[in-house]
Write a protein that holds these residues in place. Structure first.
Motif, PDB file in Angstrom:
ATOM      1  N   GLY A   1      54.833  68.293   6.894  1.00 25.17           N
ATOM      2  CA  GLY A   1      56.110  68.938   7.151  1.00 25.17           C
ATOM      3  C   GLY A   1      56.892  69.270   5.908  1.00 25.17           C
ATOM      4  O   GLY A   1      56.349  69.512   4.844  1.00 25.17           O
ATOM      5  N   LYS A   2      58.232  69.248   6.071  1.00 24.13           N
ATOM      6  CA  LYS A   2      59.117  69.579   4.965  1.00 24.13           C
ATOM      7  C   LYS A   2      60.376  68.730   5.028  1.00 24.13           C
ATOM      8  O   LYS A   2      60.691  68.106   6.039  1.00 24.13           O
ATOM      9  CB  LYS A   2      59.488  71.056   4.973  1.00 24.13           C
TER      10      LYS A   2
ATOM     11  N   ASP B   1      61.278  67.497   9.013  1.00 28.99           N
ATOM     12  CA  ASP B   1      60.640  67.909  10.260  1.00 28.99           C
ATOM     13  C   ASP B   1      59.147  68.061  10.023  1.00 28.99           C
ATOM     14  O   ASP B   1      58.669  67.871   8.909  1.00 28.99           O
ATOM     15  CB  ASP B   1      61.272  69.193  10.814  1.00 28.99           C
ATOM     16  N   ALA B   2      58.409  68.406  11.060  1.00 27.11           N
ATOM     17  CA  ALA B   2      56.951  68.471  10.988  1.00 27.11           C
ATOM     18  C   ALA B   2      56.406  69.861  10.670  1.00 27.11           C
ATOM     19  O   ALA B   2      55.201  70.071  10.730  1.00 27.11           O
ATOM     20  CB  ALA B   2      56.349  67.965  12.295  1.00 27.11           C
ATOM     21  N   SER B   3      57.248  70.801  10.309  1.00 24.57           N
ATOM     22  CA  SER B   3      56.802  72.151   9.982  1.00 24.57           C
ATOM     23  C   SER B   3      56.868  72.367   8.470  1.00 24.57           C
ATOM     24  O   SER B   3      57.853  72.010   7.832  1.00 24.57           O
ATOM     25  CB  SER B   3      57.688  73.190  10.670  1.00 24.57           C
TER      26      SER B   3
ATOM     27  N   ALA C   1      61.362  74.010  14.220  1.00 25.92           N
ATOM     28  CA  ALA C   1      60.328  73.173  13.604  1.00 25.92           C
ATOM     29  C   ALA C   1      59.870  72.015  14.486  1.00 25.92           C
ATOM     30  O   ALA C   1      59.240  71.077  14.003  1.00 25.92           O
ATOM     31  CB  ALA C   1      60.833  72.645  12.270  1.00 25.92           C
ATOM     32  N   GLY C   2      60.197  72.040  15.750  1.00 25.92           N
ATOM     33  CA  GLY C   2      59.701  71.014  16.668  1.00 25.92           C
ATOM     34  C   GLY C   2      60.464  69.708  16.672  1.00 25.92           C
ATOM     35  O   GLY C   2      60.050  68.747  17.299  1.00 25.92           O
ATOM     36  N   GLY C   3      61.578  69.624  15.953  1.00 27.28           N
ATOM     37  CA  GLY C   3      62.400  68.415  15.991  1.00 27.28           C
ATOM     38  C   GLY C   3      62.521  67.732  14.647  1.00 27.28           C
ATOM     39  O   GLY C   3      61.839  68.053  13.680  1.00 27.28           O
ATOM     40  N   VAL C   4      63.407  66.756  14.613  1.00 23.95           N
ATOM     41  CA  VAL C   4      63.710  65.994  13.407  1.00 23.95           C
ATOM     42  C   VAL C   4      62.775  64.792  13.321  1.00 23.95           C
ATOM     43  O   VAL C   4      62.610  64.066  14.294  1.00 23.95           O
ATOM     44  CB  VAL C   4      65.180  65.503  13.434  1.00 23.95           C
TER      45      VAL C   4
END
Length: 136
Positions: free
Chosen positions: A123-124, A84-86, A63-66
Motif C-alpha cells: 500500500g501507501k 491504506d492498501a493501495s 483505496a479500500g479503507g484505512v
C-alpha cells in the motif's frame, strides 16, 4: 479508542495511533488528540480535523479503507498520517459542477505545509503536516 504509542524521537510532543474506519471516527479521535496536546481551537483545530477527515475519506473511497491512522504533535505542527492498501497515489480529480466530490485532495494540499506520499509493500502512506500558530 486512542492508543498512545512509544516514540523515541524527543522532538514530538505527543503521538497517537487509532483504528478508524471512517471520517467521523477520524474526527472524534483527532478532537480528543487535540484536547490532549493543548489548547488548539478555532481555525487551527478545524484545519487539522479537515485534513484528517479528507485523508480518511480518500482512503475509504479510493483505496479500500484505512489500515493505519496516526497523529503526531510536533513543535508548531500536527502531522496526520493515513495508510491504506493501495499503491496508487492520490490525484486531483477533474470536477464538474454537478459532482459533489473531488475537492478533498486540493484542500489537504492547501491546508498542509507539507504533504508526502510514499509507497510501501502492500500500500501507501499519506502524511500531511498541518501548521499551528505558536502558543502565546
Amino acid at each position: 479508542m486512542i492508543q498512545a504509542a512509544e516514540e523515541e524521537d524527543e522532538e514530538h510532543e505527543s503521538l497517537h495511533e487509532a483504528h478508524v474506519r471512517n471520517a467521523e471516527q477520524a474526527r472524534i479521535v483527532t478532537r480528543a488528540f487535540l484536547a490532549e496536546v493543548g489548547p488548539i481551537g478555532g481555525p487551527d483545530a478545524e484545519a487539522v480535523l479537515l485534513v484528517a477527515s479528507e485523508l480518511v475519506t480518500n482512503a475509504v473511497r479510493h483505496a479500500g479503507g484505512v489500515t493505519r491512522f496516526r497523529l503526531v504533535a510536533g513543535p508548531g505542527t500536527v502531522t496526520v498520517t493515513v495508510e491504506d492498501a493501495s499503491a496508487t497515489a492520490p490525484r486531483r480529480w477533474r470536477r464538474t459542477p454537478d459532482e459533489p466530490c473531488g475537492a478533498g485532495w486540493r484542500l489537504v494540499r492547501q491546508l498542509a505545509e507539507d504533504v508526502e506520499v510514499s509507497t510501501r509493500p502492500g500500500g501507501k502512506s499519506v502524511s500531511a503536516v498541518v501548521p499551528l500558530p505558536p502558543e502565546t
